[in-house]
Design a protein around this motif. Structure first.
Motif, mmCIF file in Angstrom:
data_model
loop_
_atom_site.group_PDB
_atom_site.id
_atom_site.type_symbol
_atom_site.label_atom_id
_atom_site.label_comp_id
_atom_site.label_asym_id
_atom_site.label_seq_id
_atom_site.Cartn_x
_atom_site.Cartn_y
_atom_site.Cartn_z
ATOM 1 N N THR A 1 0.820 -1.209 0.000
ATOM 2 C CA THR A 1 0.000 0.000 0.000
ATOM 3 C C THR A 1 0.857 1.263 0.000
ATOM 4 O O THR A 1 1.964 1.279 0.540
ATOM 5 N N ASP A 2 0.320 2.306 -0.610
ATOM 6 C CA ASP A 2 0.965 3.617 -0.570
ATOM 7 C C ASP A 2 0.253 4.557 0.394
ATOM 8 O O ASP A 2 0.517 5.761 0.410
ATOM 9 N N GLY A 3 -0.664 3.995 1.193
ATOM 10 C CA GLY A 3 -1.435 4.801 2.124
ATOM 11 C C GLY A 3 -2.839 5.063 1.647
ATOM 12 O O GLY A 3 -3.681 5.539 2.412
ATOM 13 N N PRO B 1 8.445 -8.038 -11.896
ATOM 14 C CA PRO B 1 9.504 -7.403 -11.092
ATOM 15 C C PRO B 1 8.981 -6.860 -9.765
ATOM 16 O O PRO B 1 7.929 -6.216 -9.718
ATOM 17 N N LEU B 2 9.710 -7.100 -8.711
ATOM 18 C CA LEU B 2 9.290 -6.645 -7.381
ATOM 19 C C LEU B 2 9.263 -5.126 -7.293
ATOM 20 O O LEU B 2 8.412 -4.553 -6.603
ATOM 21 N N SER B 3 10.171 -4.467 -8.006
ATOM 22 C CA SER B 3 10.217 -3.002 -7.939
ATOM 23 C C SER B 3 8.934 -2.363 -8.448
ATOM 24 O O SER B 3 8.610 -1.238 -8.074
ATOM 25 N N GLU B 4 8.186 -3.079 -9.283
ATOM 26 C CA GLU B 4 6.925 -2.548 -9.798
ATOM 27 C C GLU B 4 5.872 -2.400 -8.703
ATOM 28 O O GLU B 4 4.865 -1.712 -8.897
ATOM 29 N N LEU B 5 6.095 -3.036 -7.570
ATOM 30 C CA LEU B 5 5.222 -2.863 -6.412
ATOM 31 C C LEU B 5 5.844 -1.935 -5.366
ATOM 32 O O LEU B 5 5.186 -1.037 -4.853
ATOM 33 N N LEU B 6 7.125 -2.147 -5.081
ATOM 34 C CA LEU B 6 7.749 -1.420 -3.973
ATOM 35 C C LEU B 6 7.911 0.069 -4.256
ATOM 36 O O LEU B 6 7.601 0.910 -3.395
ATOM 37 N N ALA C 1 6.134 3.332 -2.389
ATOM 38 C CA ALA C 1 6.974 4.297 -1.675
ATOM 39 C C ALA C 1 6.810 5.718 -2.191
ATOM 40 O O ALA C 1 7.209 6.665 -1.517
ATOM 41 N N THR C 2 6.224 5.871 -3.376
ATOM 42 C CA THR C 2 6.111 7.201 -3.994
ATOM 43 C C THR C 2 4.672 7.649 -4.205
ATOM 44 O O THR C 2 4.427 8.643 -4.888
ATOM 45 N N GLY C 3 3.713 6.909 -3.647
ATOM 46 C CA GLY C 3 2.316 7.327 -3.722
ATOM 47 C C GLY C 3 1.667 7.154 -5.077
ATOM 48 O O GLY C 3 0.686 7.825 -5.378
ATOM 49 N N THR C 4 2.191 6.241 -5.884
ATOM 50 C CA THR C 4 1.663 6.064 -7.244
ATOM 51 C C THR C 4 1.177 4.638 -7.492
ATOM 52 O O THR C 4 1.151 4.179 -8.630
ATOM 53 N N GLU D 1 -1.428 3.529 -10.173
ATOM 54 C CA GLU D 1 -1.023 3.467 -11.582
ATOM 55 C C GLU D 1 -0.146 2.251 -11.876
ATOM 56 O O GLU D 1 0.237 2.018 -13.022
ATOM 57 N N ALA D 2 0.176 1.471 -10.851
ATOM 58 C CA ALA D 2 1.116 0.358 -11.024
ATOM 59 C C ALA D 2 0.407 -0.880 -11.557
ATOM 60 O O ALA D 2 -0.776 -1.103 -11.267
ATOM 61 N N PRO D 3 1.113 -1.706 -12.332
ATOM 62 C CA PRO D 3 0.534 -2.974 -12.758
ATOM 63 C C PRO D 3 0.449 -3.920 -11.564
ATOM 64 O O PRO D 3 1.275 -3.856 -10.645
ATOM 65 N N GLY D 4 -0.544 -4.763 -11.555
ATOM 66 C CA GLY D 4 -0.649 -5.736 -10.480
ATOM 67 C C GLY D 4 0.411 -6.818 -10.624
ATOM 68 O O GLY D 4 1.020 -6.984 -11.688
ATOM 69 N N PRO D 5 0.657 -7.576 -9.573
ATOM 70 C CA PRO D 5 1.666 -8.637 -9.642
ATOM 71 C C PRO D 5 1.224 -9.769 -10.558
ATOM 72 O O PRO D 5 0.028 -10.058 -10.682
ATOM 73 N N ARG D 6 2.186 -10.394 -11.206
ATOM 74 C CA ARG D 6 1.931 -11.592 -12.006
ATOM 75 C C ARG D 6 2.566 -12.775 -11.292
ATOM 76 O O ARG D 6 3.709 -12.687 -10.838
ATOM 77 N N TRP D 7 1.839 -13.882 -11.232
ATOM 78 C CA TRP D 7 2.283 -15.038 -10.462
ATOM 79 C C TRP D 7 2.592 -16.226 -11.352
ATOM 80 O O TRP D 7 1.951 -16.433 -12.379
#
Length: 417
Positions: free
Chosen positions: A190-192, A294-299, A303-306, A309-315
């Motif tokens: 979460t970004d809050g 990629p994990l950075s697509e979530l983290l 961390a930046t409140g966006t 707009e991020a893609p969801g995780p793929r499993w």
């Protein structure tokens, strides 16, 4: 981006491992790290619970993102000065991390947000302990240290004297009703404001097979959960994670990072057992092994409140199983200095070995240096195959006094067929 991971354990090894293969990550540091992490990241010394020291290191390295792994640094407030220095941080503020730092505070937040949880009393005196235990007589007693206790502050027992003794030892405790039914761990990034759930998992808290013996920080985990009811993740987001994030924001202490929801699927419905303010260990080892994107697509968006707009995780398809190998004496006083062998052999079998309580001795040997020493993770097409593979990896690793559970994911593998 340049990333700094804070911590020393198996969770941080798993996080660093995922980030080391992330195409967006151009430099990876870990402080203080461990010998396993040293193989994939540059280590730096730091007191992880010193907010100013963590900030100064992040500034000196010129990193774009700091990922705080353990709960103690978060509760100590290390994220705050790093954010104030203009560096993105994955991990909540000191005020928001109180969600894990105080179980009484977590209960207060849940009540305000209408989140389903066990009836509970916050107790600080002998009279209050006795009254609360009387209230829940006839069921197993659940006594929780209000403060951080590395996963070992909870006693669930039918022995009233043992429950009372634990309460006295802790001082301030939460005494609550016993929740029946299986437990589930669900991570929410979460970004809050926005919440993105990860894959549900289950961990094994007690030291011995069949859930015997005292609680630990976790002796194994697996995912996915073949027995979980359909729609569980959506229900948890709607009734637990989103209301929590909304309430924390309403209070002026928005929670940005990882909310860990420990849940019980009781005969009366879904209930929250606990919240943590960071990735769970060893569930992280199993969950991240299943993450394909990629994990950075979530983290970084968190961390930046966006995050919206991020893609969801793929499993990945299939399943993962993690088995923890612990030192002699754990979960009491663990013995250190025992030489560890066989990690390379285990990884040649296709398992991943994340290090936690390890160090190099004067001769350069890898030795035990903590309670939970290693976590062996395997991924396969099904839960039974992943479990078999994980235990092959465990069998390849050795150190004197080693202890592990032999029943991680055993019942679930039967359910999965």
């Amino acid at each position: 981006m340049k990333v700094l991971v804070i911590g020393t354990g198996g969770r941080e090894h798993a996080l660093a491992r995922a980030l080391s293969t992330d195409p967006a990550v151009t430099a990876l540091y870990c402080a203080p790290g461990n010998p396993g992490i040293a193989e994939i990241a540059e280590l730096r010394p730091v007191d992880a619970q010193d907010p100013a020291a963590v900030r100064d290191l992040a500034v000196a390295l010129g990193v774009d993102l700091v990922v705080v792994g353990p709960e103690a640094p978060l509760v100590a407030g290390v994220a705050d000065p790093v954010r104030e220095a203009g560096i993105a941080v994955f991990g909540p503020s000191r005020a928001a991390a109180l969600l894990e730092g105080s179980k009484a505070f977590a209960k207060e937040v849940m009540a305000a947000a209408g989140i389903p949880t066990a009836k509970a009393y916050v107790c600080e005196s002998e009279a209050e302990y006795v009254k609360a235990l009387d209230e829940f007589a006839g069921f197993p007693y659940v006594v929780k240290d209000d403060a951080l206790a590395a996963g070992k502050g909870v006693v669930v027992t039918e022995d009233r004297a043992a429950a009372l003794e634990h309460a006295r030892a802790c001082g301030r405790v939460v005494i609550e009703e016993y929740l029946d039914g299986p437990e589930v761990s669900l991570f929410g990034v979460t970004d809050g404001t926005t919440v993105i759930p990860m894959m549900p998992s289950q961990d094994f808290k007690r030291i011995g097979d069949g859930d015997a013996g005292p609680n630990t920080g976790g002796m194994g985990a697996y995912c996915p959960l073949p027995w979980a009811p359909e729609g569980l993740t959506d229900e948890v987001v709607a009734t637990v994670l989103q209301p929590l994030v909304d309430e924390m924001r309403r209070r002026g202490t928005p929670f940005a990072g990882l909310v860990y929801a420990g849940l019980a699927l009781t005969s009366k419905g879904l209930r929250v057992v606990e919240f943590n303010a960071r990735f769970g260990d060893p569930e992280t080892q199993s969950v991240l092994a299943m993450l394909e994107s990629p994990l950075s697509e979530l983290l970084y968006p968190a961390a930046t409140g966006t995050l919206a707009e991020a893609p969801g995780p793929r499993w990945r398809d299939g399943a993962s199983v993690t088995v923890v190998m612990a030192a002699a004496g754990y979960p009491g006083t663990p013995r250190g200095g025992d030489v560890i062998t066989g990690i390379e052999a285990a990884e040649r079998l296709g398992t991943v070995v994340n290090q936690a309580g390890t160090k190099r001795n004067a001769d350069g040997d890898l030795v035990t240096a903590g309670g939970r020493v290693l976590a062996v993770t395997a991924v396969a097409d099904g839960l039974g195959a992943a479990r078999a593979k994980a235990y092959e990896g465990v069998a390849a690793v050795g150190f004197d006094g080693e202890q592990h559970r032999t029943d991680i994911a055993a019942e679930a593998a039967k359910t999965a067929g």
